[in-house]
Design a protein around this motif. Structure first.
Motif, PDB file in Angstrom:
ATOM      1  N   PHE A 104      53.923  26.270  36.533  1.00  0.00           N
ATOM      2  CA  PHE A 104      53.218  25.892  35.318  1.00  0.00           C
ATOM      3  C   PHE A 104      52.378  24.639  35.541  1.00  0.00           C
ATOM      4  CE2 PHE A 104      53.105  24.085  30.965  1.00  0.00           C
ATOM      5  CZ  PHE A 104      52.485  25.142  30.335  1.00  0.00           C
ATOM      6  N   GLN A 105      52.919  23.664  36.265  1.00  0.00           N
ATOM      7  CA  GLN A 105      52.195  22.430  36.557  1.00  0.00           C
ATOM      8  C   GLN A 105      50.970  22.712  37.424  1.00  0.00           C
ATOM      9  OE1 GLN A 105      54.433  19.611  38.825  1.00  0.00           O
ATOM     10  NE2 GLN A 105      52.963  17.969  38.523  1.00  0.00           N
ATOM     11  N   GLN A 106      51.114  23.553  38.428  1.00  0.00           N
ATOM     12  CA  GLN A 106      49.979  23.896  39.284  1.00  0.00           C
ATOM     13  C   GLN A 106      48.905  24.651  38.511  1.00  0.00           C
ATOM     14  OE1 GLN A 106      51.578  26.050  42.582  1.00  0.00           O
ATOM     15  NE2 GLN A 106      52.110  24.210  43.719  1.00  0.00           N
ATOM     16  N   ALA A 107      49.324  25.544  37.630  1.00  0.00           N
ATOM     17  CA  ALA A 107      48.364  26.301  36.834  1.00  0.00           C
ATOM     18  C   ALA A 107      47.600  25.378  35.887  1.00  0.00           C
ATOM     19  CB  ALA A 107      49.070  27.404  36.055  1.00  0.00           C
ATOM     20  N   LEU A 108      48.286  24.456  35.233  1.00  0.00           N
ATOM     21  CA  LEU A 108      47.612  23.522  34.341  1.00  0.00           C
ATOM     22  C   LEU A 108      46.644  22.614  35.090  1.00  0.00           C
ATOM     23  CD1 LEU A 108      50.346  22.426  31.788  1.00  0.00           C
ATOM     24  CD2 LEU A 108      48.325  23.800  31.378  1.00  0.00           C
ATOM     25  N   LYS A 109      47.048  22.164  36.279  1.00  0.00           N
ATOM     26  CA  LYS A 109      46.170  21.325  37.078  1.00  0.00           C
ATOM     27  C   LYS A 109      44.908  22.094  37.482  1.00  0.00           C
ATOM     28  CE  LYS A 109      48.026  19.257  40.636  1.00  0.00           C
ATOM     29  NZ  LYS A 109      48.403  18.851  42.005  1.00  0.00           N
ATOM     30  N   LEU A 110      45.080  23.354  37.837  1.00  0.00           N
ATOM     31  CA  LEU A 110      43.938  24.185  38.208  1.00  0.00           C
ATOM     32  C   LEU A 110      42.994  24.388  37.021  1.00  0.00           C
ATOM     33  CD1 LEU A 110      42.656  25.974  40.438  1.00  0.00           C
ATOM     34  CD2 LEU A 110      43.971  27.857  39.482  1.00  0.00           C
ATOM     35  N   ILE A 111      43.550  24.617  35.856  1.00  0.00           N
ATOM     36  CA  ILE A 111      42.735  24.803  34.653  1.00  0.00           C
ATOM     37  C   ILE A 111      41.952  23.538  34.337  1.00  0.00           C
ATOM     38  CG2 ILE A 111      42.858  25.109  32.145  1.00  0.00           C
ATOM     39  CD1 ILE A 111      45.219  27.032  32.687  1.00  0.00           C
ATOM     40  N   VAL A 112      42.595  22.388  34.435  1.00  0.00           N
ATOM     41  CA  VAL A 112      41.912  21.127  34.146  1.00  0.00           C
ATOM     42  C   VAL A 112      40.782  20.886  35.134  1.00  0.00           C
ATOM     43  CG1 VAL A 112      42.211  18.609  34.156  1.00  0.00           C
ATOM     44  CG2 VAL A 112      43.847  20.060  32.970  1.00  0.00           C
ATOM     45  N   ILE A 113      40.996  21.168  36.412  1.00  0.00           N
ATOM     46  CA  ILE A 113      39.956  20.978  37.425  1.00  0.00           C
ATOM     47  C   ILE A 113      38.767  21.892  37.152  1.00  0.00           C
ATOM     48  CG2 ILE A 113      39.408  21.344  39.868  1.00  0.00           C
ATOM     49  CD1 ILE A 113      42.260  20.371  40.496  1.00  0.00           C
ATOM     50  N   ILE A 114      39.030  23.157  36.872  1.00  0.00           N
ATOM     51  CA  ILE A 114      37.937  24.104  36.644  1.00  0.00           C
ATOM     52  C   ILE A 114      37.157  23.753  35.384  1.00  0.00           C
ATOM     53  CG2 ILE A 114      37.423  26.506  36.077  1.00  0.00           C
ATOM     54  CD1 ILE A 114      39.676  27.292  38.007  1.00  0.00           C
ATOM     55  N   PHE A 161      33.183  27.492  44.718  1.00  0.00           N
ATOM     56  CA  PHE A 161      34.301  26.553  44.706  1.00  0.00           C
ATOM     57  C   PHE A 161      35.379  26.998  43.717  1.00  0.00           C
ATOM     58  CE2 PHE A 161      36.044  22.733  42.548  1.00  0.00           C
ATOM     59  CZ  PHE A 161      36.802  22.231  43.590  1.00  0.00           C
ATOM     60  N   ILE A 162      34.956  27.423  42.530  1.00  0.00           N
ATOM     61  CA  ILE A 162      35.906  27.850  41.498  1.00  0.00           C
ATOM     62  C   ILE A 162      36.654  29.101  41.934  1.00  0.00           C
ATOM     63  CG2 ILE A 162      36.065  28.752  39.144  1.00  0.00           C
ATOM     64  CD1 ILE A 162      33.698  26.896  38.450  1.00  0.00           C
ATOM     65  N   VAL A 163      35.932  30.071  42.471  1.00  0.00           N
ATOM     66  CA  VAL A 163      36.578  31.306  42.926  1.00  0.00           C
ATOM     67  C   VAL A 163      37.532  31.007  44.082  1.00  0.00           C
ATOM     68  CG1 VAL A 163      36.149  33.537  44.015  1.00  0.00           C
ATOM     69  CG2 VAL A 163      34.756  32.818  42.091  1.00  0.00           C
ATOM     70  N   GLY A 164      37.161  30.079  44.952  1.00  0.00           N
ATOM     71  CA  GLY A 164      38.058  29.689  46.044  1.00  0.00           C
ATOM     72  C   GLY A 164      39.357  29.084  45.539  1.00  0.00           C
ATOM     73  N   LEU A 165      39.256  28.226  44.532  1.00  0.00           N
ATOM     74  CA  LEU A 165      40.468  27.652  43.941  1.00  0.00           C
ATOM     75  C   LEU A 165      41.353  28.731  43.320  1.00  0.00           C
ATOM     76  CD1 LEU A 165      39.135  24.451  42.129  1.00  0.00           C
ATOM     77  CD2 LEU A 165      40.566  24.554  44.166  1.00  0.00           C
ATOM     78  N   LEU A 166      40.734  29.644  42.589  1.00  0.00           N
ATOM     79  CA  LEU A 166      41.516  30.713  41.957  1.00  0.00           C
ATOM     80  C   LEU A 166      42.146  31.643  42.988  1.00  0.00           C
ATOM     81  CD1 LEU A 166      39.174  31.593  38.967  1.00  0.00           C
ATOM     82  CD2 LEU A 166      41.413  30.493  38.862  1.00  0.00           C
ATOM     83  N   MET A 167      41.431  31.928  44.073  1.00  0.00           N
ATOM     84  CA  MET A 167      41.991  32.782  45.131  1.00  0.00           C
ATOM     85  C   MET A 167      43.165  32.101  45.818  1.00  0.00           C
ATOM     86  SD  MET A 167      38.600  34.559  46.778  1.00  0.00           S
ATOM     87  CE  MET A 167      39.418  34.766  48.317  1.00  0.00           C
ATOM     88  N   ASP A 168      43.027  30.804  46.105  1.00  0.00           N
ATOM     89  CA  ASP A 168      44.132  30.072  46.735  1.00  0.00           C
ATOM     90  C   ASP A 168      45.369  30.069  45.850  1.00  0.00           C
ATOM     91  OD1 ASP A 168      42.542  29.536  48.918  1.00  0.00           O
ATOM     92  OD2 ASP A 168      42.027  27.499  48.270  1.00  0.00           O
ATOM     93  N   PHE A 169      45.169  29.873  44.548  1.00  0.00           N
ATOM     94  CA  PHE A 169      46.295  29.867  43.615  1.00  0.00           C
ATOM     95  C   PHE A 169      46.943  31.241  43.543  1.00  0.00           C
ATOM     96  CE2 PHE A 169      48.034  30.304  39.296  1.00  0.00           C
ATOM     97  CZ  PHE A 169      48.957  29.265  39.327  1.00  0.00           C
ATOM     98  N   THR A 170      46.126  32.287  43.497  1.00  0.00           N
ATOM     99  CA  THR A 170      46.669  33.652  43.422  1.00  0.00           C
ATOM    100  C   THR A 170      47.454  34.001  44.684  1.00  0.00           C
ATOM    101  OG1 THR A 170      44.810  34.299  42.031  1.00  0.00           O
ATOM    102  CG2 THR A 170      46.052  36.069  43.068  1.00  0.00           C
ATOM    103  N   ILE A 171      46.924  33.653  45.832  1.00  0.00           N
ATOM    104  CA  ILE A 171      47.620  33.930  47.101  1.00  0.00           C
ATOM    105  C   ILE A 171      48.939  33.162  47.151  1.00  0.00           C
ATOM    106  CG2 ILE A 171      47.507  33.553  49.598  1.00  0.00           C
ATOM    107  CD1 ILE A 171      44.474  34.202  49.352  1.00  0.00           C
ATOM    108  N   GLU A 172      48.920  31.915  46.676  1.00  0.00           N
ATOM    109  CA  GLU A 172      50.163  31.141  46.654  1.00  0.00           C
ATOM    110  C   GLU A 172      51.196  31.770  45.717  1.00  0.00           C
ATOM    111  OE1 GLU A 172      51.699  26.653  45.612  1.00  0.00           O
ATOM    112  OE2 GLU A 172      49.575  26.992  45.985  1.00  0.00           O
ATOM    113  N   MET A 173      50.740  32.304  44.591  1.00  0.00           N
ATOM    114  CA  MET A 173      51.669  32.954  43.663  1.00  0.00           C
ATOM    115  C   MET A 173      52.262  34.225  44.290  1.00  0.00           C
ATOM    116  SD  MET A 173      52.034  31.115  41.036  1.00  0.00           S
ATOM    117  CE  MET A 173      51.790  29.679  42.063  1.00  0.00           C
TER     118      MET A 173
END
Length: 89
Positions: free
Chosen positions: A10-20, A68-80
């Motif tokens: 949840f913390q990682q997802a919120l951080k990603l949302i704030v960055i984007i 950059f945004i798609v890269g962040l989302l892909m990294d998060f998805t792969i980590e999940m």
């Protein structure tokens, strides 16, 4: 799933949302501020004068920073996906 794992995800997802969101919104806010100062200095009260520059800057940021945004989302998805064994077992 333990509460610690859930909170970490949840913390990682919120951080990603704030960055984007900040990546897209901050330039638009700065342009809106500059246009507002210009309108206040010249006493021009045209609504489209403040809308169009913000729209163009937002579209430009999305166009230029989309990779950059798609890269962040892909990294998060792969980590999940890599965390699935940790969550299940």
């Amino acid at each position: 799933m333990s509460p610690e794992v859930f909170l970490d995800v949840f913390q990682q997802a919120l951080k990603l949302i704030v960055i984007i969101v900040a990546f897209i919104i901050v330039p638009s806010l700065l342009v809106g501020l500059l246009v507002a100062v210009f309108q206040a200095a010249t006493s021009i009260n045209e609504q489209t004068l403040s809308f169009l520059p913000r729209l163009l800057v937002t579209l430009a940021v999305i166009g230029l920073g989309g990779h950059f945004i798609v890269g962040l989302l892909m990294d998060f998805t792969i980590e999940m996906y890599n965390r699935i064994p940790q969550v299940v077992g």
